[in-house]
Design a protein around this motif. Structure first.
Motif, PDB file in Angstrom:
ATOM      1  N   TRP A 104      -6.596   3.408  -0.049  1.00 56.44           N
ATOM      2  CA  TRP A 104      -7.111   2.423  -0.999  1.00 56.44           C
ATOM      3  C   TRP A 104      -8.533   2.063  -0.602  1.00 56.44           C
ATOM      4  O   TRP A 104      -8.771   1.465   0.431  1.00 56.44           O
ATOM      5  N   LEU A 153      -4.913   0.244   7.109  1.00 58.64           N
ATOM      6  CA  LEU A 153      -4.008   0.932   6.187  1.00 58.64           C
ATOM      7  C   LEU A 153      -3.500   2.242   6.799  1.00 58.64           C
ATOM      8  O   LEU A 153      -2.311   2.566   6.688  1.00 58.64           O
ATOM      9  N   TYR A 192       0.818  -1.210   0.000  1.00 53.73           N
ATOM     10  CA  TYR A 192       0.000   0.000   0.000  1.00 53.73           C
ATOM     11  C   TYR A 192       0.852   1.260   0.000  1.00 53.73           C
ATOM     12  O   TYR A 192       0.609   2.200  -0.766  1.00 53.73           O
TER      13      TYR A 192
END
Length: 407
Positions: free
Chosen positions: A183, A227, A148
């Motif tokens: 994301w 994330l 990521y």
């Protein structure tokens, strides 16, 4: 003890404005000029055109208004696929650990190249030079500890850049960025987060996971919270078969289309995707219809059937039911893109054989005969009656592979 989990090892390599860059590479007259690929809908815009606010998915009329000096060129999908294959050859020559995401981007795990080549940032520098020299295209690369962070770094480095995220400064890099960098944060999720006062990744990271789940749903909240807090253990995955396969068509000209026109597009796409399924000896169970409206907002509709299949007729019937249900909305808002995806794929041999109560054997025989004729005489040798005399738009290419539905 040294923590190998904190080492840089992942590259995210992303070609810059891919279609437009190929056009500028192949025609010297276009270099340095604002280039837009696509007739009725912008499929790609060079960075010179993006400086005027032109973006992919925008209507050609609006793009011309924003950038009157832009040069419009038709899409050349064969050229883009050829260029993509050349770039992926460079990727594969760099490391065997390559996970393709689309026709123009991939993750590479280069952690094992330290002794042979050097640290990941040196591998990234060499990779960019090779793509420029051997393929003639600009490419941006992000280098990080996780997939990521590498993907975010490549986006921040564009155009034609290289950005390394120091493992000791990951929060410093990520947390000031707008929450849209995460994301999975699209317009709807972004609006919900910002309405709650969450506008940066750092602000989201500080929110309780349960509170975030209440805003965007438990699964999405867990994903975004992880994330934002630098948790992404996913490895680069290679050699895996696709869990889905699809195709989509950008529709030029007016966004207003009759049900018959959209049905022809649907049938053409399903015909193409079902043939790829059979060529890859796969069957699927879930059909997803992807729509983009005249205002360029998107929506999906899906249905899961009782038995996995690769039957063209079965998937056309499923897709038509979804399209009919969605058409009142399309009639009102218009349609600029239609796509289909078949997912839940398994090997064809995994299908449970049953008595042929519903004509599956007939469907298989027809599909097999049509496939054999097309394999021998070409895809245009046979076509469905609903497609005769119709132009169904521009198919958007996906990641090239050595065979349909292989991944």
């Amino acid at each position: 003890m040294f923590d190998h989990g904190r080492m840089l090892r992942i590259l995210h390599a992303d070609l810059d404005s891919f279609f437009a860059s190929v056009e500028q590479r192949d025609d010297a007259r276009l270099r340095g000029r604002p280039v837009i690929v696509g007739p009725g809908v912008v499929m790609a815009a060079s960075y010179e055109a993006r400086a005027f606010g032109v973006r992919g998915g925008m209507g050609a009329r609006e793009a011309r208004r924003r950038c009157p000096q832009a040069v419009f060129v038709p899409a050349r999908f064969s050229a883009y696929v050829e260029a993509s294959r050349a770039v992926f050859e460079v990727f594969s020559d760099t490391t065997p650990l390559v996970e393709g995401l689309s026709i123009d981007e991939a993750f590479l795990d280069v952690g094992g190249l330290r002794r042979l080549v050097g640290p990941p940032e040196e591998v990234a520098r060499i990779l960019r030079e090779r793509v420029r020299r051997e393929v003639g295209l600009p490419i941006s690369v992000g280098v990080a500890r996780t997939k990521y962070l590498a993907k975010v770094a490549s986006a921040v480095s564009k155009p034609d850049g290289l950005l390394v995220v120091d493992p000791e400064r990951e929060s410093e890099f990520l947390h000031p960025l707008p929450v849209e960098r995460l994301w999975g944060v699209g317009p709807v999720t972004s609006a919900r987060l910002r309405a709650d006062g969450i506008s940066t990744v750092g602000q989201l990271a500080a929110v309780q996971e349960a509170h975030l789940g209440g805003l965007v749903g438990a699964a999405a909240g867990q994903h975004l919270w992880a994330l934002a807090n630098l948790m992404d253990p996913r490895p680069v995955q290679t050699g895996r078969r696709r869990s889905s396969i699809g195709s989509q068509s950008a529709l030029g000209g007016s966004a207003r289309r009759s049900l018959a026109e959209l049905d022809a597009v649907l049938v053409g796409l399903v015909d193409r995707v079902a043939r790829r399924l059979r060529s890859g000896e796969r069957i699927g169970r879930t059909f997803t219809l992807r729509l983009r409206f005249g205002d360029f907002e998107r929506a999906t509709r899906s249905a899961t059937i009782p038995r996995s299949t690769a039957s063209t007729a079965a998937w056309i019937e499923t897709g038509r039911a979804l399209l009919r249900a969605a058409y009142p909305m399309l009639e009102e808002r218009g349609c600029t893109l239609l796509g289909v995806t078949i997912s839940g794929l398994v090997e064809a041999g995994a299908e449970q054989l049953e008595l042929d109560l519903f004509g599956q054997d007939v469907d298989r025989a027809v599909d097999g005969a049509v496939d054999r004729v097309r394999d021998r005489f070409g895809s245009a040798a046979l076509t469905r009656g609903v497609l005769v005399g119709r132009r169904i738009g521009h198919e958007m290419p996906t990641l090239p592979d050595s065979g349909p539905a292989r991944g």
